[in-house]
Scaffold this motif. Structure first.
Motif, PDB file in Angstrom:
ATOM      1  N   ASN A  55       0.790  -0.991  -0.046  1.00  0.00           N
ATOM      2  CA  ASN A  55      -0.319   0.197   0.056  1.00  0.00           C
ATOM      3  C   ASN A  55       0.705   1.386  -0.183  1.00  0.00           C
ATOM      4  N   LEU A  56       0.946   1.899  -1.245  1.00  0.00           N
ATOM      5  CA  LEU A  56       1.391   2.749  -1.182  1.00  0.00           C
ATOM      6  C   LEU A  56       1.751   4.533  -0.465  1.00  0.00           C
ATOM      7  N   ALA A  57       0.203   4.221  -0.176  1.00  0.00           N
ATOM      8  CA  ALA A  57      -0.050   5.791   0.482  1.00  0.00           C
ATOM      9  C   ALA A  57       0.158   5.532   1.735  1.00  0.00           C
ATOM     10  N   GLN A  58       0.375   4.221   2.536  1.00  0.00           N
ATOM     11  CA  GLN A  58       0.236   3.968   3.685  1.00  0.00           C
ATOM     12  C   GLN A  58       1.633   4.373   3.676  1.00  0.00           C
ATOM     13  N   LEU A  59       2.804   3.689   2.907  1.00  0.00           N
ATOM     14  CA  LEU A  59       4.309   3.426   2.997  1.00  0.00           C
ATOM     15  C   LEU A  59       4.101   5.283   2.940  1.00  0.00           C
ATOM     16  N   ARG A  60       3.670   5.501   1.852  1.00  0.00           N
ATOM     17  CA  ARG A  60       4.331   7.694   1.576  1.00  0.00           C
ATOM     18  C   ARG A  60       4.562   8.330   3.777  1.00  0.00           C
ATOM     19  N   SER A  61       2.862   7.743   4.285  1.00  0.00           N
ATOM     20  CA  SER A  61       3.036   8.127   5.437  1.00  0.00           C
ATOM     21  C   SER A  61       4.249   8.133   6.201  1.00  0.00           C
ATOM     22  N   PHE A  62       4.434   6.502   5.985  1.00  0.00           N
ATOM     23  CA  PHE A  62       5.376   6.616   7.336  1.00  0.00           C
ATOM     24  C   PHE A  62       6.621   6.782   6.909  1.00  0.00           C
ATOM     25  N   ILE A  63       6.662   6.854   5.648  1.00  0.00           N
ATOM     26  CA  ILE A  63       8.600   7.343   5.227  1.00  0.00           C
ATOM     27  C   ILE A  63       8.047   8.671   5.535  1.00  0.00           C
ATOM     28  N   GLU A  64       7.549   9.637   5.344  1.00  0.00           N
ATOM     29  CA  GLU A  64       7.415  11.218   5.800  1.00  0.00           C
ATOM     30  C   GLU A  64       7.359  11.276   7.455  1.00  0.00           C
ATOM     31  N   VAL A 114       8.786   6.075  -3.860  1.00  0.00           N
ATOM     32  CA  VAL A 114       7.197   6.499  -3.177  1.00  0.00           C
ATOM     33  C   VAL A 114       6.662   7.275  -3.327  1.00  0.00           C
ATOM     34  N   LYS A 115       7.823   7.831  -2.665  1.00  0.00           N
ATOM     35  CA  LYS A 115       6.832   9.423  -3.156  1.00  0.00           C
ATOM     36  C   LYS A 115       6.631  10.014  -4.501  1.00  0.00           C
ATOM     37  N   ARG A 116       7.025   9.159  -5.604  1.00  0.00           N
ATOM     38  CA  ARG A 116       7.335   9.248  -6.897  1.00  0.00           C
ATOM     39  C   ARG A 116       5.689   9.477  -7.244  1.00  0.00           C
ATOM     40  N   VAL A 117       5.516   8.512  -6.781  1.00  0.00           N
ATOM     41  CA  VAL A 117       3.850   7.750  -6.771  1.00  0.00           C
ATOM     42  C   VAL A 117       2.596   8.748  -6.557  1.00  0.00           C
TER      43      VAL A 117
END
Length: 185
Positions: free
Chosen positions: A118-127, A170-173
């Motif tokens: 889930n790239l949206a959740q991973l983006r949140s985790f990375i941020e 991930v942020k690029r997606v």
């Protein structure tokens, strides 16, 4: 003399084959992968990771991010085990530091290893980890003067490199319109 000529021809043939193999290996990295990796903190490492994915040649940004996430899941799992192993036998103050470092890595391994990706959740985790200044190495936990191991947990080790690559990809997606944003709780 005839033996010398055969060995020279064999050496020449061997060198020609080596050059062809090197050129073929270089061509395995698609232009899309090179472009995707160009602005990551570790472009060569990124190319190696993404090219290992059999579908990377025809992959879009989302698929390339998923390939990187899968590689990161393996790396974080191995790094978490290594951090817990290093934790044994160190002093109390360094133990607390290594325990926190291992906990961050274990959290990353859990999130990166979830299926489906889930790239949206991973983006949140990375941020969140970037806002918390997680550095993805445990160098600060080692005693002053201790040798910096060339392992997953050292500065610019595989863990730090893969997390830097994953962050950019991930942020690029693009996020999908209408998708619910994760809560900050």
């Amino acid at each position: 003399m005839a033996t010398h000529c055969r060995s020279t021809r064999a050496l020449s043939l061997s060198l020609s084959i080596s050059v062809v193999l090197l050129l073929r290996a270089a061509s395995l990295v698609s232009a899309d992968v090179k472009k995707a990796c160009a602005d990551t903190p570790y472009p060569d490492y990124c190319e190696t990771v993404l090219s290992a994915g059999p579908k990377s040649k025809s992959a879009n940004a989302s698929a390339l991010a998923e390939i990187a996430v899968r590689a990161a899941a393996k790396t974080t799992a191995a790094a978490a085990a290594l951090a817990r192993k290093e934790e044994k036998g160190i002093t109390k103050s360094a133990w607390w530091c290594m325990d926190n470092c291992a906990s961050d890595i274990e959290d990353a391994a859990k999130r990166l290893g979830s299926k489906p990706v889930n790239l949206a959740q991973l983006r949140s985790f990375i941020e969140r980890t970037e806002n918390d200044n997680v550095v993805w190495n445990c160098d600060e936990c080692r005693a002053d003067g201790a040798s910096k191991k060339d392992d997953l947990l050292s500065k610019d080790g595989d863990l730090e490199m893969i997390m830097g690559v994953v962050s950019v990809l991930v942020k690029r997606v693009p996020t999908k319109k209408g998708a619910a944003k994760p809560s900050s709780h």
